[in-house]
Design a protein around this motif. Sequence first.
Motif, PDB file in Angstrom:
ATOM      1  N   CYS A   1       0.840  -1.211   0.000  1.00 24.86           N
ATOM      2  CA  CYS A   1       0.000   0.000   0.000  1.00 24.86           C
ATOM      3  C   CYS A   1       0.879   1.267   0.000  1.00 24.86           C
ATOM      4  CB  CYS A   1      -0.914   0.012   1.224  1.00 24.86           C
ATOM      5  SG  CYS A   1      -1.914   1.511   1.332  1.00 24.86           S
ATOM      6  N   PRO A   2       0.790   2.081  -1.051  1.00 19.50           N
ATOM      7  CA  PRO A   2       1.640   3.282  -1.106  1.00 19.50           C
ATOM      8  C   PRO A   2       1.274   4.296  -0.026  1.00 19.50           C
ATOM      9  CG  PRO A   2       0.023   3.307  -2.899  1.00 19.50           C
ATOM     10  CD  PRO A   2      -0.107   1.980  -2.210  1.00 19.50           C
ATOM     11  N   VAL A   3       0.009   4.272   0.413  1.00 16.05           N
ATOM     12  CA  VAL A   3      -0.412   5.250   1.416  1.00 16.05           C
ATOM     13  C   VAL A   3       0.089   4.824   2.795  1.00 16.05           C
ATOM     14  CG1 VAL A   3      -2.381   6.421   2.449  1.00 16.05           C
ATOM     15  CG2 VAL A   3      -2.405   5.870   0.024  1.00 16.05           C
TER      16      VAL A   3
ATOM     17  N   ALA B   1      -5.505  -1.647   3.814  1.00 18.74           N
ATOM     18  CA  ALA B   1      -6.780  -2.189   3.330  1.00 18.74           C
ATOM     19  C   ALA B   1      -7.415  -3.208   4.269  1.00 18.74           C
ATOM     20  CB  ALA B   1      -6.565  -2.812   1.958  1.00 18.74           C
TER      21      ALA B   1
ATOM     22  N   CYS C   1      -7.226   6.481   1.291  1.00 19.06           N
ATOM     23  CA  CYS C   1      -6.959   5.467   0.266  1.00 19.06           C
ATOM     24  C   CYS C   1      -7.157   6.090  -1.111  1.00 19.06           C
ATOM     25  CB  CYS C   1      -7.906   4.293   0.474  1.00 19.06           C
ATOM     26  SG  CYS C   1      -8.083   3.250  -0.973  1.00 19.06           S
ATOM     27  N   THR C   2      -6.198   5.883  -1.994  1.00 20.83           N
ATOM     28  CA  THR C   2      -6.289   6.474  -3.343  1.00 20.83           C
ATOM     29  C   THR C   2      -7.036   5.553  -4.313  1.00 20.83           C
ATOM     30  OG1 THR C   2      -4.211   5.483  -4.028  1.00 20.83           O
ATOM     31  CG2 THR C   2      -4.074   7.674  -3.059  1.00 20.83           C
ATOM     32  N   THR C   3      -7.587   4.466  -3.809  1.00 22.36           N
ATOM     33  CA  THR C   3      -8.254   3.429  -4.628  1.00 22.36           C
ATOM     34  C   THR C   3      -7.356   2.963  -5.777  1.00 22.36           C
ATOM     35  OG1 THR C   3      -9.498   4.980  -6.044  1.00 22.36           O
ATOM     36  CG2 THR C   3     -10.598   4.248  -4.047  1.00 22.36           C
ATOM     37  N   CYS C   4      -6.061   2.841  -5.481  1.00 22.65           N
ATOM     38  CA  CYS C   4      -5.099   2.440  -6.526  1.00 22.65           C
ATOM     39  C   CYS C   4      -5.190   0.959  -6.864  1.00 22.65           C
ATOM     40  CB  CYS C   4      -3.679   2.782  -6.091  1.00 22.65           C
ATOM     41  SG  CYS C   4      -3.031   1.680  -4.816  1.00 22.65           S
ATOM     42  N   SER C   5      -5.805   0.170  -5.995  1.00 24.19           N
ATOM     43  CA  SER C   5      -6.004  -1.279  -6.195  1.00 24.19           C
ATOM     44  C   SER C   5      -4.726  -2.121  -6.138  1.00 24.19           C
ATOM     45  CB  SER C   5      -6.711  -1.582  -7.515  1.00 24.19           C
ATOM     46  OG  SER C   5      -7.994  -1.066  -7.507  1.00 24.19           O
ATOM     47  N   SER C   6      -3.623  -1.549  -5.674  1.00 26.77           N
ATOM     48  CA  SER C   6      -2.407  -2.359  -5.537  1.00 26.77           C
ATOM     49  C   SER C   6      -2.671  -3.521  -4.588  1.00 26.77           C
ATOM     50  CB  SER C   6      -1.261  -1.514  -4.972  1.00 26.77           C
ATOM     51  OG  SER C   6      -1.017  -0.431  -5.808  1.00 26.77           O
ATOM     52  N   CYS C   7      -3.487  -3.259  -3.566  1.00 30.65           N
ATOM     53  CA  CYS C   7      -3.800  -4.306  -2.582  1.00 30.65           C
ATOM     54  C   CYS C   7      -4.642  -5.415  -3.206  1.00 30.65           C
ATOM     55  CB  CYS C   7      -4.536  -3.696  -1.396  1.00 30.65           C
ATOM     56  SG  CYS C   7      -5.928  -2.642  -1.866  1.00 30.65           S
TER      57      CYS C   7
ATOM     58  N   PHE D   1      -1.942   5.648   7.813  1.00 29.66           N
ATOM     59  CA  PHE D   1      -3.103   4.950   7.251  1.00 29.66           C
ATOM     60  C   PHE D   1      -2.891   3.457   7.520  1.00 29.66           C
ATOM     61  CE2 PHE D   1      -4.954   2.796   3.417  1.00 29.66           C
ATOM     62  CZ  PHE D   1      -6.274   3.057   3.708  1.00 29.66           C
TER      63      PHE D   1
ATOM     64  N   GLU E   1     -10.619  -2.325  -2.597  1.00 29.30           N
ATOM     65  CA  GLU E   1     -10.942  -0.915  -2.835  1.00 29.30           C
ATOM     66  C   GLU E   1     -12.453  -0.729  -2.860  1.00 29.30           C
ATOM     67  OE1 GLU E   1     -11.076  -2.800  -5.243  1.00 29.30           O
ATOM     68  OE2 GLU E   1     -11.200  -1.901  -7.234  1.00 29.30           O
TER      69      GLU E   1
ATOM     70  N   ILE F   1     -13.538  -0.484   0.690  1.00 30.63           N
ATOM     71  CA  ILE F   1     -13.275   0.854   1.230  1.00 30.63           C
ATOM     72  C   ILE F   1     -14.340   1.839   0.728  1.00 30.63           C
ATOM     73  CG2 ILE F   1     -11.619   2.795   1.135  1.00 30.63           C
ATOM     74  CD1 ILE F   1      -9.407   0.602   1.419  1.00 30.63           C
TER      75      ILE F   1
HETATM   76  S1  SF4 Z   1      -6.369   0.788  -2.905  1.00 34.21           S
HETATM   77 FE1  SF4 Z   1      -5.343  -0.519  -1.421  1.00 34.21          FE
HETATM   78  S2  SF4 Z   1      -3.145  -0.258  -1.821  1.00 34.21           S
HETATM   79 FE2  SF4 Z   1      -4.206   1.451  -2.856  1.00 34.21          FE
HETATM   80  S3  SF4 Z   1      -4.175   3.117  -1.331  1.00 34.21           S
HETATM   81 FE3  SF4 Z   1      -6.117   2.010  -1.039  1.00 34.21          FE
HETATM   82  S4  SF4 Z   1      -5.667   0.514   0.568  1.00 34.21           S
HETATM   83 FE4  SF4 Z   1      -3.687   1.206  -0.211  1.00 34.21          FE
END
Ligand code: SF4
Length: 467
Positions: free
Chosen positions: A140-142, A151, A182-188, A148, A199, A202
Amino acid sequence: MIEIKIRREDKIESYRVPEGITVLEALEYINKNYNADIKFRASCRNCQCGSCALTINGKPRLACETVVENNMLIEPLRGFRVVKDLVVDREPYYKKLNSIRNYLIRKKYPEDIEEIDDSVVEKSREVRSCIDCLSCLSVCPVRENYNFPGATIMRQILRFSLDVRDEEDRERIAFFENLYCCTTCSSCVEVCPMNIELERAIEKLRERAFKKGYYLDEHKKVRENIIKNNRSVPKIDKSFLEQCKEFYKAENEKLRVAFFTGCLIDYRNINVGFDTIKVLLAHNISVLIPKDQLCCGSPMLRTGQKDVAERLMEKNIEILESLDVDYIVTICAGCGSTLKNDYKLKNVKDISEILYKFEREYKPLPITVTYHDPCHLRRGQNIYKEPREIIKRIPNIKFIDSQPKCCGAGGGVRSGVKELSNILGKKRAKELRGVDKVITICPFCELHLKDQGLDVINLVSLIRRVI
Ligand code: SF4
Ligand code: SF4
Ligand code: FES
């Protein structure tokens, strides 16, 4: 036999192990046959306990299900303190679970057995399937850069929030745990072995929080813009839709598309809109531009304001489904992802998918460029090969690839949590520096990275220069 590499503190050790076994079996084999005494965690050996997660070839994976490959690099899970060899300190995670009150809270406990309706149980099935592997936290970049919890903690809060027995104000807890970071980047999502749509979890939690009044004022302002203008940003000048024609016919029409502009192209990056028309026409593609199109609703969906998004969605679907076109084209990763994944429209294409199929000769352009993957394009639409290939088709261009990383613009973070979006934007900009231009296909990423001093353009504007 094949060779695998294992990081032990600062050293990387190589071992030969039999082919076809799992990483977990390989670690046991190494300890037995080389007397290596490598420390690692495992318990169930069956993808159930989550304790064996490691960083394998750069990505978190379960050791008990991952089969060894030649030259595989095995490292401890990133984002945690290493205790010894491949064992990381999970304590911060357990402490965080404690702080969110990781148990049912009720004023009065029932005296007899309670029955819960199956449909209620079903609602939370997905978010209850976590195996505590911590893979999502490790990418998670955040979490890496800000306060934070990540996820799986948000997922766990949603689990209690969906539990009809629980009486705690879970949305309040989520809000003060920085739900809107959360930037909803979906890396998780990409690394979760249980395929939990984190995401989405969240977003669901944000929806429940918003209804209770736990929202950011800036997100409420975006809501007001949309209610007023059907656009997420205020109008400054004559919009793109007010300036363009409704239809542009290609001389030798091979395809007919509808152009879905999105808010920022309509109200801010108007030139990119006109570049899109020129580029599509140059590929013999006719362009229809529905003048009554509205914001796709992504800024509302990502920040838990589904009520407003649903109205936009209904109207846009009515407009888009009535068009006689081959495809609907987007040049904004967020719009494309929303139209495909939330609207579930079948004939939506990102501009790069269209141009990739229409091989055309381009004029030489002797500059050095790199490409920034918008999260909602790479992970939201699984598009990353096409833009790179299109760029490489331009003669004399020097393309330096970059590893995908969230720039911090998405999920309502650019509008709502400026400090965090700047931290992520600065970090990303550092990785992208040293080229003449950074190419992307998302006006949010474009504006955000421009704010960090980079020369950024949409892929269509690059292609417009070489047709
Ligand atoms: S989508 Fe997942 S990895 Fe991306 S910022 Fe939110 S919690 Fe972190
Ligand atoms: S949500 Fe998925 S990735 Fe995160 S800890 Fe649970 S199982 Fe692992
Ligand atoms: S050992 Fe339990 S998940 Fe791998």
